[in-house]
Enzyme design. Structure first.
Site, PDB file in Angstrom:
ATOM      1  N   LYS A 201       0.727  -1.331  -0.100  1.00 30.68           N
ATOM      2  CA  LYS A 201       0.277  -0.056  -0.015  1.00 30.68           C
ATOM      3  C   LYS A 201       0.999   1.247  -0.003  1.00 30.68           C
ATOM      4  CE  LYS A 201      -3.299   2.997   0.183  1.00 30.68           C
ATOM      5  NZ  LYS A 201      -4.122   3.322   1.269  1.00 30.68           N
ATOM      6  N   ARG A 208       3.032   7.231  -7.096  1.00 30.96           N
ATOM      7  CA  ARG A 208       2.336   8.180  -7.803  1.00 30.96           C
ATOM      8  C   ARG A 208       2.860   9.686  -7.117  1.00 30.96           C
ATOM      9  NH1 ARG A 208      -2.132   8.577 -10.125  1.00 30.96           N
ATOM     10  NH2 ARG A 208      -3.105  10.270  -8.908  1.00 30.96           N
ATOM     11  N   CYS A 255      -3.155  10.634   1.894  1.00 28.50           N
ATOM     12  CA  CYS A 255      -2.541   9.371   1.342  1.00 28.50           C
ATOM     13  C   CYS A 255      -0.963   9.646   0.656  1.00 28.50           C
ATOM     14  CB  CYS A 255      -3.299   8.428   0.201  1.00 28.50           C
ATOM     15  SG  CYS A 255      -4.627   7.668   1.085  1.00 28.50           S
TER      16      CYS A 255
END
Length: 407
Positions: A201, A208, A255
């Site tokens: 994760k 990104r 995130c």
């Protein structure tokens, strides 16, 4: 029955989705006001399809409480911030939730950690906690990590369709939790070990972040030598193996702007590219401010009060302001005693959260000369004609008017 602990941006949609697909669910959160709102039949944030999902879940029996429940399955979805100085994860909310569960759970219960954590977090914090409380892991209690993979703005679709990872010590327990998620998830669900699930994760979000940092660094390079970074990226992306993302005013949300720091904190000296990417992306709000001052000088503007920031959220068409680039810019401006002078407007933020915040697009535009497009909400995309006659700095490359300034 499943007891979902934490009813924020991840926990609430997860609880609703399970309940809407026939799983008996009770959602728990320490926030009494939040629980009262849900029990009154209202959702606590805006999200496409969430209200409909809520109605179906309530119809099928979901309930909400501030009390932890005695059951055989718990899903923990609480915040996992990082320490600003060490960059290591702060696991206090996960520890607190697990500790409370262990006070009431029956023997053989499964605790699923959905919160995104750094690799080894469950080994460092959760397992020792269980052992200190006298539990034999694998017999008295079972531990699973099932990191969430959804994003504000598209939560319902992604819950239904994104692939999932289940990390478990015991494959049989992993398959049991896989079956639970398969009650609603149409994507592939992979069962692996816990540490692999933790790392996977964090790696996804870090990938990104690095890609975005590359685009942002290109924007700075191109700005320094008067080149069009958007045209360069458009042409470069015609190569079949190139896919450069778009530059922007910074990286927000809970995130991409947070998870890479876990690796920097845990692997100092090794996470060098990751650290560089974080620094580049964190520098973008300041870069936007520099562009604003350049434009003001070029246009002979002296009144910072005639500058307006369109957008407070970290991305378009959501009400999530966590780690928002706009808030980062305002914080930086406060150091120069001018953060309370600019006008602010966001159609998704209806309560006053910053000084000089307006709540009507026309009122906002009539009060400013320089509009800084920080977020590409659908509202502004559909009202570009209202920007005629304004000086516009477009940080999202959404405005095709003549004379628009870009990063």
């Amino acid at each position: 029955m499943v007891n979902v602990i934490g009813l924020g941006y991840i926990g609430l949609p997860t609880a609703l989705m399970m309940a809407a697909h026939g799983v008996k669910v009770i959602g728990t959160d320490y926030n009494k006001e939040l629980v009262s709102t849900l029990n009154a039949g209202r959702t606590t944030f805006k999200e496409e399809g969430l209200d409909e999902l809520f109605e179906k879940a309530v119809e099928l029996g979901i309930t909400f409480s501030t009390e932890y429940q005695i059951t055989d399955t718990y899903i923990v979805s609480v915040p996992t911030p990082y320490d600003e100085e060490s960059k290591k994860i702060d696991a206090k909310y996960v520890e607190s939730a697990v500790s409370t569960i262990l006070e009431i759970c029956p023997k053989g219960a499964v605790i699923v950690i959905e919160s995104t954590v750094s690799p080894g977090t469950l080994d460092k914090y959760v397992r020792p906690l269980m052992i200190r409380k006298g539990f034999i892991i694998g017999q008295d209690i079972h531990l699973v990590h099932a990191p969430e993979r959804i994003i504000p703005g598209n939560m319902v679709y992604e819950l239904l369709n994104n692939n999932r990872t289940i990390g478990a010590d015991d494959k049989e327990i992993g398959e049991r939790i896989k079956k639970l998620y398969a009650s609603f998830c149409n994507g592939d669900i992979v069962v692996t070990d816990i540490r692999t699930a933790e790392m996977t994760k964090v790696v996804e979000n870090t990938f990104r972040d690095i890609n975005i940092a590359y685009a942002n660094e290109l924007a700075k390079i191109c700005r320094s030598d008067n080149m069009d970074v958007y045209e360069i990226i458009r042409i470069a992306n015609k190569h079949p193996r190139v896919n450069i993302l778009q530059p922007g005013p910074g990286v927000g949300g809970h995130c991409i702007s947070v998870d890479p720091w876990f690796l920097v904190g845990d692997y100092p000296g090794l996470a060098n590219i990751i650290l560089a990417a974080r620094k580049i992306n964190d520098s973008m709000p300041e870069f936007v401010l520099e562009r604003i001052y350049e434009i003001m000088k070029e246009k002979h503007m002296t009144d910072i009060g005639r500058v307006g920031f369109y957008g407070l959220t970290y991305k378009e068409d959501v009400d999530d302001m966590r780690e928002s680039p706009t808030l980062q810019m305002l914080e930086s401006m406060e150091k120069h005693l001018c953060g309370n002078l600019v006008k602010i407007y966001d159609p998704f933020i209806t309560n006053d959260v910053v000084p000089n915040q307006l709540h009507n697009l026309d009122e906002f535009l009539n009060s400013v000369d320089l509009v800084v497009l920080m977020v590409g909400h659908s509202e502004i995309r559909q009202n570009m004609d209202k920007l005629e006659g304004k000086i516009v700095l477009d940080t999202r490359n959404i405005c095709d008017m003549e004379g628009v300034y870009r990063l």
